[in-house]
Scaffold this motif. Structure first.
Motif, PDB file in Angstrom:
ATOM      1  N   SER A  59       0.804  -1.216   0.000  1.00 53.50           N
ATOM      2  CA  SER A  59       0.000   0.000   0.000  1.00 53.50           C
ATOM      3  C   SER A  59       0.840   1.271   0.000  1.00 53.50           C
ATOM      4  N   GLN A  60       2.125   1.142   0.275  1.00 55.59           N
ATOM      5  CA  GLN A  60       3.007   2.308   0.182  1.00 55.59           C
ATOM      6  C   GLN A  60       3.817   2.298  -1.115  1.00 55.59           C
ATOM      7  N   ALA A  64       1.512  -0.419  -6.846  1.00 53.74           N
ATOM      8  CA  ALA A  64       0.619  -1.496  -6.435  1.00 53.74           C
ATOM      9  C   ALA A  64      -0.506  -1.047  -5.514  1.00 53.74           C
ATOM     10  N   SER A  65      -0.455   0.173  -5.030  1.00 54.10           N
ATOM     11  CA  SER A  65      -1.394   0.620  -4.006  1.00 54.10           C
ATOM     12  C   SER A  65      -2.786   0.861  -4.559  1.00 54.10           C
ATOM     13  N   ALA A 231       2.782   0.498 -12.772  1.00 49.58           N
ATOM     14  CA  ALA A 231       1.897  -0.660 -12.735  1.00 49.58           C
ATOM     15  C   ALA A 231       0.696  -0.506 -13.646  1.00 49.58           C
ATOM     16  N   ASP A 232       0.352   0.730 -13.996  1.00 51.52           N
ATOM     17  CA  ASP A 232      -0.792   0.945 -14.870  1.00 51.52           C
ATOM     18  C   ASP A 232      -0.421   0.867 -16.336  1.00 51.52           C
ATOM     19  N   SER A 256      -4.955  -0.546 -13.386  1.00 50.01           N
ATOM     20  CA  SER A 256      -4.862  -1.836 -12.704  1.00 50.01           C
ATOM     21  C   SER A 256      -5.257  -1.740 -11.241  1.00 50.01           C
ATOM     22  N   SER A 257      -5.210  -0.540 -10.656  1.00 49.23           N
ATOM     23  CA  SER A 257      -5.611  -0.369  -9.253  1.00 49.23           C
ATOM     24  C   SER A 257      -7.090  -0.667  -9.055  1.00 49.23           C
TER      25      SER A 257
END
Length: 284
Positions: A59-60, A64-65, A231-232, A256-257
Motif C-alpha cells: 500500500s506504500q 501497487a497501491s 503498474a498501470d 490496474s488499481s
C-alpha cells in the motif's frame, strides 16, 4: 539455514522479539495488522484509525497501491515475514490467501488472533467479507454503511442499453474472465466480456494476435507508458498494429488499481466503467 527454519528457531528460543499478548477472541482489537493491500482499503473505510497498527507494504508502493499514498504513509508496514508482524505487537492479524504457510504457522503458535480472508469473486462475497471484518473489529454499522454505498454505486452505474463487447487487457495481456469479480462488474455496467468467446480461462494471458482475431468494441487497459515501474502501463498498447486499428477498437483507460480488489474499490470500478459506457453510447 532456510528462512522458515530461522523463524521457527527464533520463536522457540523466546528471543529478541517482544511476544504480543493475545487478546480475548471476541475483544475489540486495538492493534490490527493487515497483511493484504485489499484489506487495507476496507480498514481505511471502516476502522478507527487508532486501531490500525500496520498495513501491507504494497500500500506504500505507488505501483501497487489501491489506497491514497497520503493515507498509507501514516502507518508502519509489514512484509509477508512473521518477524515484521510480531514486531508490531498485534492483537489481530488479517491475512490474505498469499501469506506463506510458515508465517501463518508462526502466528498461530504464538496465539496471535488471526483472521484469514479469501479473494472475493463476486459482489456478494465482497460485501460479506466487509461485514465479517467489520464485525470482528467492532464496527458492524460502518461495514453496513459501506455495503450500502456499494449497492448504491452499482445501481447508479447500470445501463439499460444493449451490452457492448469489451475486454479488460492489463500488463502483458492479463485478462479476467468468467467467474471473477471484474467480469461481474463489467456485466452489471453494460459490457459483454469477450473472454469466454476467445476460449480464455478465469485468469489468462491474451497475446496481441488473439486480441486482433476477435477485437472488442472497447479495450479496458492501463495507459501505454514506456517508463519502468508503472503498474498501470500496458506496453503492448504502443504496438503499431493497435495504433493503426484505432477506428475499430476504442481503448479506454482502466487502471490496474481497479482490477485486483473488491470492497470500496468496487465503487471506483463501477463509476469508471459507467463513465466509459456513457462515452460509448454518446459516440456518433
Amino acid at each position: 539455514m532456510t528462512r522458515s527454519a530461522a523463524i521457527v528457531l527464533l520463536l522457540l528460543s523466546g528471543c529478541t522479539l517482544q511476544r504480543p499478548v493475545p487478546s480475548e477472541p471476541d475483544a475489540t482489537p486495538m492493534r490490527i495488522v493487515s497483511m493484504n493491500p485489499c484489506v487495507d482499503t476496507i480498514l481505511m473505510e471502516i476502522a478507527d484509525s487508532k486501531q490500525i497498527a500496520a498495513i501491507s507494504h504494497y500500500s506504500q508502493d505507488p505501483r501497487a497501491s489501491s489506497v491514497p499514498l497520503k493515507w498509507a504513509m501514516q502507518y508502519p508496514v509489514v512484509s509477508g515475514a512473521a518477524e515484521d508482524v510480531i514486531a508490531a505487537s498485534p492483537d489481530l492479524v488479517i491475512a490474505g490467501p498469499h501469506v506463506s504457510i510458515q508465517t501463518i504457522a508462526a502466528l498461530k503458535r504464538l496465539g496471535i488472533p488471526l483472521m484469514q480472508v479469501s479473494v472475493p469473486e463476486t459482489v456478494d462475497e465482497s460485501k460479506k467479507q466487509i461485514s465479517d471484518i467489520a464485525a470482528r473489529i467492532g464496527h458492524r454499522q460502518t461495514g453496513a454503511n459501506l455495503n450500502a454505498k456499494i449497492d448504491t454505486a452499482i445501481a447508479a452505474a447500470q445501463s439499460g442499453a444493449p451490452p457492448v463487447s469489451a475486454l479488460i487487457w492489463q500488463g502483458s495481456g492479463l485478462v479476467p474472465g468468467k467467474g471473477t469479480l471484474a467480469d461481474e462488474l463489467m456485466t452489471r455496467t453494460g459490457f459483454r466480456n469477450l473472454s469466454s468467446m476467445l476460449g480464455l480461462k478465469k485468469w489468462d494471458i491474451l497475446p496481441i494476435e488473439g486480441l486482433l482475431s476477435q477485437p472488442p468494441a472497447v479495450l479496458l487497459a492501463g495507459q501505454a507508458n514506456m517508463g519502468a515501474g508503472n503498474a498501470d502501463s500496458n506496453r503492448m498498447l504502443s504496438h503499431p498494429v493497435l495504433r493503426n486499428i484505432g477506428a475499430r477498437i476504442k481503448i479506454a483507460h482502466y487502471p490496474s488499481s481497479l482490477l485486483h480488489c473488491g470492497g470500496p474499490i468496487i465503487i471506483k470500478s463501477v463509476a469508471r466503467l459507467a463513465e466509459i459506457r456513457r462515452l460509448m453510447e454518446a459516440k456518433p
